[in-house]
Scaffold this motif. Structure first.
Motif: not given
Length: 160
Positions: A44, A88-89, A91-93, A95, A99
């Protein structure tokens, strides 16, 4: 003295001693994290990258293309570690929707002052104009973060 009173006194003493130890370690400029789980080993690290200085683009009043969530915490803080995979999830899912940023204020105490942090973790939600919309102190689940974005008028249902 009854047993409940005695237990209460012992709990308070332990809490006070723990606080003193933490303050002493922090003032020494170093935390002993040998017993802590290494966030990088959990995969992470991308969510928990400490800034050497708060990115000026993250500060209040700075416009951005997307709304932003700034999480201020520390790599050695247990609730912060629990939030690392959530950040982290997000940030990715999400985006394309908002942000997500993490700032370690133990490594960067100036950021704590710049964002007026009283406790960690603290999550601050900003609109695209850089206006603070909401602030939360303590652990915040992914569901609660998404619910808050919905309440603030951000369409998070199009992602994830």
């Amino acid at each position: 003295m009854n047993s409940k009173t005695l237990i209460g006194i012992v709990v308070v003493l332990i809490a006070v001693l723990g606080t003193i130890v933490l303050i002493h370690q922090h003032q020494g400029g170093r935390f002993d994290d040998t017993a802590a789980v290494d966030v990088q080993s959990l995969g992470e690290r991308a969510a928990h990258v400490a800034c050497d200085g708060a990115d000026p683009g993250l500060l209040p009043g700075i416009p951005s293309d997307l709304p932003r969530l700034v999480d201020l915490g520390a790599d050695n803080c247990i609730p912060c570690k629990l939030m690392a995979p959530i950040l982290q999830e997000l940030k990715v899912e999400y985006a394309e929707v908002f942000t997500t940023h993490f700032i370690d204020i133990w490594k960067n105490p100036d950021a704590g002052r710049q964002f007026s942090v009283r406790m960690i973790p603290t999550q601050i939600f900003y609109d695209t104009e850089g206006k603070e919309l909401f602030r939360h102190e303590g652990f915040m689940s992914k569901q609660d973060i998404l619910m808050r974005w919905r309440q603030l008028g951000v369409n998070v249902s199009t992602a994830g």
